[in-house]
Design a protein around this motif. Structure first.
Motif, short mmCIF file in Angstrom:
data_model
loop_
_atom_site.label_atom_id
_atom_site.label_comp_id
_atom_site.label_asym_id
_atom_site.label_seq_id
_atom_site.Cartn_x
_atom_site.Cartn_y
_atom_site.Cartn_z
N ASP A 118 2.79 -6.81 -10.18
CA ASP A 118 3.96 -6.51 -9.34
C ASP A 118 3.63 -6.48 -7.86
O ASP A 118 4.46 -6.82 -7.04
N PHE A 119 2.43 -6.03 -7.52
CA PHE A 119 1.93 -6.26 -6.18
C PHE A 119 0.42 -6.20 -6.21
O PHE A 119 -0.18 -5.74 -7.19
N ILE A 120 -0.18 -6.70 -5.12
CA ILE A 120 -1.64 -6.79 -5.05
C ILE A 120 -2.14 -5.86 -3.95
O ILE A 120 -1.68 -5.94 -2.81
N LEU A 121 -3.08 -4.97 -4.31
CA LEU A 121 -3.85 -4.23 -3.31
C LEU A 121 -5.18 -4.96 -3.20
O LEU A 121 -5.83 -5.22 -4.21
N ALA A 122 -5.58 -5.28 -1.98
CA ALA A 122 -6.80 -6.06 -1.80
C ALA A 122 -7.92 -5.20 -1.23
O ALA A 122 -7.70 -4.41 -0.31
N ALA A 123 -9.12 -5.38 -1.75
CA ALA A 123 -10.30 -4.83 -1.10
C ALA A 123 -10.62 -5.70 0.12
O ALA A 123 -10.21 -6.86 0.19
N ASP A 124 -11.37 -5.13 1.05
CA ASP A 124 -11.67 -5.89 2.28
C ASP A 124 -12.53 -7.13 2.00
O ASP A 124 -12.61 -8.02 2.84
N ASN A 125 -13.15 -7.21 0.82
CA ASN A 125 -13.96 -8.41 0.50
C ASN A 125 -13.20 -9.40 -0.41
O ASN A 125 -13.81 -10.32 -0.96
N ALA A 126 -11.90 -9.20 -0.57
CA ALA A 126 -11.15 -10.08 -1.50
C ALA A 126 -11.04 -11.49 -0.93
O ALA A 126 -10.92 -11.69 0.28
N LYS A 127 -11.08 -12.46 -1.84
CA LYS A 127 -10.90 -13.87 -1.46
C LYS A 127 -9.98 -14.53 -2.48
O LYS A 127 -10.25 -14.49 -3.68
N PHE A 128 -8.92 -15.14 -1.98
CA PHE A 128 -7.92 -15.76 -2.84
C PHE A 128 -7.96 -17.26 -2.67
O PHE A 128 -8.15 -17.75 -1.55
N GLY A 129 -7.77 -17.99 -3.77
CA GLY A 129 -7.73 -19.44 -3.63
C GLY A 129 -7.21 -20.12 -4.88
O GLY A 129 -7.20 -19.52 -5.96
N GLY A 143 0.65 -20.66 -10.13
CA GLY A 143 0.13 -20.54 -8.76
C GLY A 143 0.90 -21.33 -7.72
O GLY A 143 1.15 -20.84 -6.62
N SER A 144 1.28 -22.56 -8.05
CA SER A 144 1.96 -23.38 -7.05
C SER A 144 3.32 -22.78 -6.69
O SER A 144 3.80 -22.94 -5.57
N GLN A 145 3.92 -22.06 -7.63
CA GLN A 145 5.23 -21.47 -7.39
C GLN A 145 5.12 -20.08 -6.76
O GLN A 145 5.77 -19.78 -5.75
N ARG A 146 4.29 -19.22 -7.35
CA ARG A 146 4.22 -17.84 -6.83
C ARG A 146 3.52 -17.80 -5.47
O ARG A 146 3.93 -17.03 -4.60
N LEU A 147 2.49 -18.60 -5.26
CA LEU A 147 1.82 -18.58 -3.96
C LEU A 147 2.78 -19.08 -2.88
O LEU A 147 2.84 -18.52 -1.78
N THR A 148 3.54 -20.13 -3.19
CA THR A 148 4.48 -20.68 -2.20
C THR A 148 5.56 -19.66 -1.86
O THR A 148 5.90 -19.47 -0.68
N ALA A 154 3.57 -23.88 4.04
CA ALA A 154 2.46 -24.44 4.81
C ALA A 154 1.11 -23.96 4.27
O ALA A 154 0.21 -24.75 3.99
N LYS A 155 0.99 -22.63 4.13
CA LYS A 155 -0.29 -22.09 3.65
C LYS A 155 -0.54 -22.45 2.19
O LYS A 155 -1.67 -22.79 1.80
N ALA A 156 0.51 -22.38 1.36
CA ALA A 156 0.33 -22.67 -0.07
C ALA A 156 -0.09 -24.13 -0.24
O ALA A 156 -1.00 -24.44 -1.02
N MET A 157 0.57 -25.01 0.47
CA MET A 157 0.25 -26.44 0.34
C MET A 157 -1.18 -26.71 0.81
O MET A 157 -1.95 -27.41 0.15
N GLU A 158 -1.55 -26.13 1.95
CA GLU A 158 -2.91 -26.34 2.44
C GLU A 158 -3.94 -25.80 1.44
O GLU A 158 -4.95 -26.46 1.16
N MET A 159 -3.66 -24.62 0.91
CA MET A 159 -4.63 -24.05 -0.04
C MET A 159 -4.74 -24.87 -1.32
O MET A 159 -5.84 -25.07 -1.84
N CYS A 160 -3.60 -25.33 -1.86
CA CYS A 160 -3.65 -26.12 -3.09
C CYS A 160 -4.28 -27.49 -2.85
O CYS A 160 -5.01 -28.00 -3.71
N LEU A 161 -4.04 -28.08 -1.68
CA LEU A 161 -4.57 -29.44 -1.43
C LEU A 161 -6.04 -29.44 -1.03
O LEU A 161 -6.74 -30.42 -1.26
#
Ligand code: CO8
Length: 258
Positions: A118-129, A143-148, A154-161
């Motif tokens: 439902d939501f994401i709490l991130a640690a300062d060392n988290a890396k998403f991709g 991923g292509s839908q929820r990240l977008t 712009a960011k979702a497309m760059e990350m997926c490509l």
């Protein structure tokens, strides 16, 4: 609580803490993790004593993706015929809230699993991709839908490509995560937040989750109408009467979930 091969599950009062536990593979999501997760989330959802769940991994990896070694020999007939990954729909079918507490890598299916929460709490060392393109494939668990929807095209497309990773600061700036906390405090902070949620009226929790999700899944007009009708419906509950009486009498509410 039953024990699971690939998960550690414990309760902390009204909070179910589920820890992905395949450290030898950076919590790569194999079929056993999926089966265990479905069972653990089903048990959580069915337990009236539990009001919120936290899903986490290790400090090094939330999950480094679907298990590539398990997937590499599959054919089209295997994945299409077996509707590979559709079992994860059971994660989003969980009615009570799940907070993803992400430290380290959340890549591919790991990022997608975090976004199913439902939501994401991130640690300062988290890396998403979403590095699937480097394997000759694409995201396959939403991923292509929820990240977008979360960070924009712009960011979702760059990350997926390109398969590049996003660090915690960029993820918070982009709206992918709600907050960043120091890695050493991640699980405690997530459990604290989950305890707050579990202390709310259970019907109002379900209704709030359903209506925020509707914003992801419907148009504005339909979403607003859905919100209003759910809001109206809560005036048929004892918890609405109690919550408003408690406010005016300056005392804590006693929820009954009725
Ligand atoms: N699957 C299987 N094993 C993995 C995975 C994975 N996704 N990630 C890591 N591991 C294993 C490694 O193979 C290694 O095992 P071993 O010690 O036996 O060699 C162990 O975990 C530790 O990993 P590393 O030694 O690589 O650790 P590093 O700290 O050097 O690197 C990284 C960490 C950068 C996270 C690196 O492990 C990596 O790049 N992992 C793969 C990330 C990735 O590509 N994920 C996407 C997978 S595809 C996906 O999730 C969705 C596919 C959708 C398909 C849809 C079909 C319908």
């Amino acid at each position: 609580i039953p024990t699971y091969e690939t998960l550690l599950v414990e309760t902390r009062g009204p909070v179910t803490l589920i820890t992905l536990n395949r450290p030898q593979a950076l919590n790569a999501l194999n079929s056993q993790i999926l089966a265990d997760l479905i069972a653990a989330l089903g048990a959580y959802d069915a337990d009236p004593g539990q009001g919120c769940a936290v899903l986490t991994g290790s400090e090094k990896a939330f999950a480094a993706g679907a298990d590539i070694k398990e997937m590499m020999t599959l054919s089209f007939a295997d994945v299409f015929g077996g509707d590979f990954f559709s079992g994860y729909d059971r994660v989003t079918a969980t009615r009570k809230p799940i907070i993803a507490a992400v430290a380290g890598y959340a890549l591919g299916g790991g990022c997608e699993l975090a976004m199913m929460c439902d939501f994401i709490l991130a640690a300062d060392n988290a890396k998403f991709g979403q590095p699937e393109i480097k394997l000759g494939v694409t995201p396959g668990m939403g991923g292509s839908q929820r990240l977008t929807r979360a960070v924009g095209k712009a960011k979702a497309m760059e990350m997926c490509l390109t398969g590049r990773m996003m660090d915690a600061v960029e993820a918070e700036r982009s709206g992918l995560v709600s907050r960043i906390v120091p890695v050493s405090e991640l699980v405690d902070e997530a459990v604290k937040t989950a305890t707050t949620i579990a202390g709310m009226g259970p019907l109002a929790v379900l209704a709030n989750k359903e209506m925020v999700n509707a914003a992801f899944e419907t148009g504005l007009k339909q979403g607003i109408s859905f919100e209003r009708r759910l809001f109206h419906g809560l005036f048929g509950t004892a918890d609405q009467t109690e919550g408003m009486a408690a406010f005016s009498e300056k005392r804590p509410a006693k929820w009954t979930g009725a």
